[in-house]
Design an enzyme around this catalytic site. Sequence first.
Site, PDB file in Angstrom:
ATOM      1  N   GLU A   1     -11.631   2.189  18.438  1.00  0.00           N
ATOM      2  CA  GLU A   1     -12.764   2.110  17.508  1.00  0.00           C
ATOM      3  C   GLU A   1     -13.875   1.241  18.104  1.00  0.00           C
ATOM      4  O   GLU A   1     -13.556   0.207  18.706  1.00  0.00           O
ATOM      5  CB  GLU A   1     -12.317   1.471  16.178  1.00  0.00           C
ATOM      6  CG  GLU A   1     -11.377   2.351  15.409  1.00  0.00           C
ATOM      7  CD  GLU A   1     -10.814   1.660  14.165  1.00  0.00           C
ATOM      8  OE1 GLU A   1     -11.363   0.625  13.746  1.00  0.00           O
ATOM      9  OE2 GLU A   1      -9.835   2.173  13.622  1.00  0.00           O
TER      10      GLU A   1
ATOM     11  N   ARG B   1      -3.361   1.542  11.504  1.00  0.00           N
ATOM     12  CA  ARG B   1      -4.093   1.143  12.697  1.00  0.00           C
ATOM     13  C   ARG B   1      -4.007   2.270  13.716  1.00  0.00           C
ATOM     14  O   ARG B   1      -2.966   2.926  13.855  1.00  0.00           O
ATOM     15  CB  ARG B   1      -3.495  -0.137  13.303  1.00  0.00           C
ATOM     16  CG  ARG B   1      -3.835  -1.414  12.550  1.00  0.00           C
ATOM     17  CD  ARG B   1      -5.324  -1.777  12.635  1.00  0.00           C
ATOM     18  NE  ARG B   1      -5.657  -3.004  11.951  1.00  0.00           N
ATOM     19  CZ  ARG B   1      -6.045  -3.095  10.672  1.00  0.00           C
ATOM     20  NH1 ARG B   1      -6.160  -2.005   9.924  1.00  0.00           N
ATOM     21  NH2 ARG B   1      -6.349  -4.271  10.156  1.00  0.00           N
TER      22      ARG B   1
ATOM     23  N   HIS C   1     -12.864   4.021   9.476  1.00  0.00           N
ATOM     24  CA  HIS C   1     -12.117   2.835   9.035  1.00  0.00           C
ATOM     25  C   HIS C   1     -12.681   2.299   7.707  1.00  0.00           C
ATOM     26  O   HIS C   1     -13.077   1.135   7.604  1.00  0.00           O
ATOM     27  CB  HIS C   1     -12.134   1.744  10.121  1.00  0.00           C
ATOM     28  CG  HIS C   1     -10.965   0.811  10.024  1.00  0.00           C
ATOM     29  ND1 HIS C   1     -10.340   0.256  11.112  1.00  0.00           N
ATOM     30  CD2 HIS C   1     -10.302   0.328   8.933  1.00  0.00           C
ATOM     31  CE1 HIS C   1      -9.359  -0.533  10.716  1.00  0.00           C
ATOM     32  NE2 HIS C   1      -9.320  -0.501   9.386  1.00  0.00           N
TER      33      HIS C   1
ATOM     34  N   ILE D   1       0.842  -1.207   0.000  1.00  0.00           N
ATOM     35  CA  ILE D   1       0.000   0.000   0.000  1.00  0.00           C
ATOM     36  C   ILE D   1       0.872   1.250   0.000  1.00  0.00           C
ATOM     37  O   ILE D   1       0.611   2.209  -0.737  1.00  0.00           O
ATOM     38  CB  ILE D   1      -0.980  -0.011   1.198  1.00  0.00           C
ATOM     39  CG1 ILE D   1      -1.912  -1.233   1.098  1.00  0.00           C
ATOM     40  CG2 ILE D   1      -1.806   1.286   1.249  1.00  0.00           C
ATOM     41  CD1 ILE D   1      -2.782  -1.478   2.326  1.00  0.00           C
TER      42      ILE D   1
HETATM   43  C1  GLV Z   1      -8.244  -2.888   7.074  1.00  0.00           C
HETATM   44  O1  GLV Z   1      -7.944  -2.126   7.913  1.00  0.00           O
HETATM   45  C2  GLV Z   1      -7.413  -3.975   6.655  1.00  0.00           C
HETATM   46  O2  GLV Z   1      -6.415  -4.274   7.327  1.00  0.00           O
HETATM   47  O3  GLV Z   1      -7.741  -4.599   5.642  1.00  0.00           O
END
Ligand code: GLV
Length: 329
Positions: free
Chosen positions: A268, A239, A286, A157
């Site tokens: 959360e 996170r 989220h 990512i």
């Molecule tokens: C979402 O937070 C994931 O880890 O896919």
Amino acid sequence: MSITVAVARPIFPEVLERLRQHFTVVDNQEGKPWEAQAWAASLRHCDGVLTTMADTLNAQVLAGNTRLKVAANMAVGYNNFNLAELTALGVLATNTPDVLTQTTADMGFALLMACARRITESEQYLRAGLWRAWRYDFFAGAEVHGSTLGILGMGRIGQAVARRAHHGFDMQVLYNNRSPLPAETERALGASFVSRHELLERSDHVMLVLPYSPEMHHTIGQAEIARMKPGSHLINIARGGLVDEDALADALERGHLGGAALDVFENEPSVNPRLLAQQRMVMTPHTASSSLKTRLAMANLAADNLIDYFLKGSAKTPLNAAALKRVGE
Ligand code: GLV
């Protein structure tokens, strides 16, 4: 004995149907909170489980469970799993990498732009009917194109975010990771490996794309925020526990940071009221991977892992392949 699989949260009906074609499914389509004891008790009668990142599988929940063989998380992050405990019990754990990479990177960029350009803040102003006249400094924010982006965590990512920053916005990309990327990948992403200190000190925007583990708790705290450039922005799509939210609120109250954007929170679904009170915060619940297409792909991949495990003795995206040896017991 038929194979029983629990689905911890509401899920796409078509994915539930796929599971029902192979298993007896204990579903939670009403979304009842599955508090720890009931969760642990019902899992003792299940061979597999489909979880989300909000469903904890730790030693307490797993105590006395001799039946569970596979836990398929519908998330790429798996800090809700005690992987060592699952492995010790011979339970295969899986996650959903790759299918959410681009969608999550899109959201990281959306949050970066929203907080640098003060989009949610100015929209709230407009919706409140407060817009009366144009002003030269009206919601003047920070530049995105041509600025410096620091990425902490350069996995799939992080790299997708870097690609957008370098190719789309002509940004200088700094990153820090457990280990540097190959030189060729760095060149393609226009990204330079620097120390965490240097990254914090030089970046106009800092984005967190790190996996969470207890050792990483509050990896961005008071000292790290103090190192960040005055007026810079912090974006967290990883996170919540990575950021000390009170230290962040302090910095926003003092005006040290230009703003912050969080998709993830320490507790959360509760959100620190000090953050809610900050105008310069962009906050989403989220939802970084939440396009319909991606969420469906994640659910299907989690289901594939359960189906492949029980039908073929394999899994598409295992986290602890050693546990595969239990297949057929
Ligand atoms: C979402 O937070 C994931 O880890 O896919």
